[in-house]
Design an enzyme around this catalytic site. Structure first.
Site: not given
Length: 505
Positions: A151, A153, A164, A225, A351, A354
């Site tokens: 979710r 963060t 990315w 993604h 994270c 993540c």
């Protein structure tokens, strides 16, 4: 004004099923697949509840991974200090004995002593498309995926963009061009400063003149993604109420100008569905062992029902078109190399939550590619090859498939939310304003009679200043501890576990 009006008209037709654009209610054949959107949605209507129940069982909800590997490509100090980034781990004593490191890693020590290691540990085999998590790894940790949902963060900024940029810029066959990667973050709640920073690397819509294999690769990365972005918009924290829920403005800001992202999410779903179908006979006799015989029987039944549904779906994706020419062997190796690099790049995510979901879903997609491109159909004879896949690979595959399934259902929810917003507008009510600038949606306060947007630039500036100071101080503290640990390791002095945790926190 003309451009603004045109964009406004586009927003009104974005999620409208009667619109010719139909970006969120697409129809027809999915590009590079063998089926249409309608068939996929009907299949997912049946599968979604089954896969959701399946991943909630003990066998599929516990996942082991090395969550604290160092980034192999650059020095990463951008750890997320937000509490939402933290991951809850589980003590192995609460898990079946057969899953514990002490059992899985039990080997006979060499007579030359424990320091004698003639062979370097292999991260993957030739048939693997990604770095595979090893359940025998003593540095790995078990997590309950249900206790650590994917979710929003708050993770964003330079660290997220760099991940990315490395994926799209260096590991996508140079398929780059028209989309600013600073707007493609691990988290769509990007701050204004990041949105204003131009990126040297650009993503693109894949042209038809690109070879089939490279198109497939790009669509898979983009689809995954897109799915991650959908999850975050669907599980977004309302900072006014403190409640988690879908954020329509977040969704529109991510996809309104990029319908190909939606298409690629469907495409990635189709590829995983085909992988599960291909290995159906193997899965039907696989021993789902948790130590609870009653639950194991139930899991086996649930898996059989799911794969039967996957088998009943008409042709979804034809993997035999891939790497079919004699000259494509080198391309296949390059395909593997790029995807393995992507799985390693996940260790650079700052994270922890993540990183957990990035590593798991990349591993799940890598497992699907392994099933489709490393083995022929007859290889999935469970009597001949009973241990073709590890438990970790199967758990990752089904959880990744579940996340894509939930993404497709979320698209339907956002479609209905937008229709409700349009209806409210037509009825004369004041709708929540649509965020069309790819910015974090403004705080919305619902009063007794109207809706008021509250925005204080001075407070935003002050908060951003404090956040920057905190990140600078934290980076220096973490750097000091990391250098200290490196010195201890250099001197062959055991590093306390608590010290390692300090570095990762």
């Amino acid at each position: 004004m003309a451009a603004s009006q045109k964009r406004s008209e586009f927003m009104e037709t974005l999620l409208d099923k009667s619109s010719e654009l139909n970006y969120c209610s697409p129809s027809g054949i999915i590009n590079d697949a063998c089926c249409d959107y309608e068939t996929v949605e009907k299949t997912n209507d049946i599968i979604s509840s089954r896969i959701s129940e399946l991943v909630a069982t003990d066998f599929f909800k516990y996942y082991k991974l090395n969550l604290y590997k160092e980034c192999p490509f650059w020095t990463e100090y951008g750890q997320c200090n937000n509490r939402a980034c933290a991951v809850e781990t589980i003590d192995e004593t609460h898990l079946p004995e057969s899953w514990r490191s002490i059992v899985l890693g039990a080997i006979q020590t060499s007579s030359a002593g424990p320091q004698f290691q003639p062979y370097k540990k292999c991260e993957y085999r030739d048939q693997d498309f990604c770095v595979v998590e090893d359940e025998a790894d003593i540095e790995g940790v078990y997590v309950n995926l249900l206790d650590n949902p994917e979710r929003f963060t708050g993770y964003a900024g330079e660290s997220a963009s760099r991940v990315w940029e490395a994926i799209y810029g260096e590991n996508c066959f140079n398929l780059v061009h028209d989309t600013d990667l600073s707007k493609i973050s691990l988290n769509p709640a990007i701050n204004r400063q990041q949105l204003g920073s131009p990126s040297k690397v650009k993503a693109k819509k894949v042209d038809s003149d690109v070879c089939f294999e490279k198109r497939v690769y790009y669509r898979l990365i983009s689809g995954l993604h897109s799915s991650i972005s959908i999850h975050i918009c669907d599980e977004y924290l309302n900072q006014t109420t403190g409640q988690w829920g879908p954020n329509l403005d977040c969704f529109i800001s991510r996809f309104s100008n990029h319908p190909e992202r939606i298409e690629n999410a469907y495409f990635t779903y189709v590829v995983l569905l085909r992988a599960i179908s291909k290995m159906s006979e193997y899965l039907k006799v696989y021993e789902f062992c948790t130590g609870d015989k009653e639950q194991d029987v139930q899991v086996k039944r649930m898996v059989s029902e799911l794969v039967n549904t996957a088998d009943s779906c008409p042709g979804t994706f034809d993997e035999k078109q891939m790497f079919a020419s004699p000259k494509s062997r080198l391309l296949k190796e390059e395909f593997k190399l790029h995807f393995r690099n992507v799985s390693r790049i996940m260790d650079c995510v700052g994270c922890d939550k993540c990183r957990l979901w990035g590593k798991l879903q990349i591993s799940g997609l890598g497992t699907a590619l392994k099933v489709l491109f490393s083995y022929d159909d007859e290889y999935f004879n469970p009597k001949v090859h009973p241990n073709l896949l590890t438990r970790t690979e199967i758990v990752a595959l089904f959880n990744a498939f579940n996340r894509l399934s939930e993404s497709l259902k979320a698209i339907e929810r956002f479609r209905m939310m937008y229709q409700q917003r349009i209806n409210d507008l037509n009825d004369g009510e004041s709708p929540v304003p649509v965020n069309t600038n790819n910015e974090t949606p403004p705080i919305v306060v619902i009063g007794t009679q109207n809706i008021t947007n509250i925005h204080f630039p001075e407070i935003d500036f002050f908060i951003n200043l404090l956040t920057s100071i905190k990140e600078i101080i934290s980076s220096y503290v973490i750097k000091f501890y990391q250098l200290f640990v490196q010195l201890l390791e250099h001197w062959h002095i055991p590093v306390p576990v608590a010290l390692k945790l300090i570095i990762k926190d």
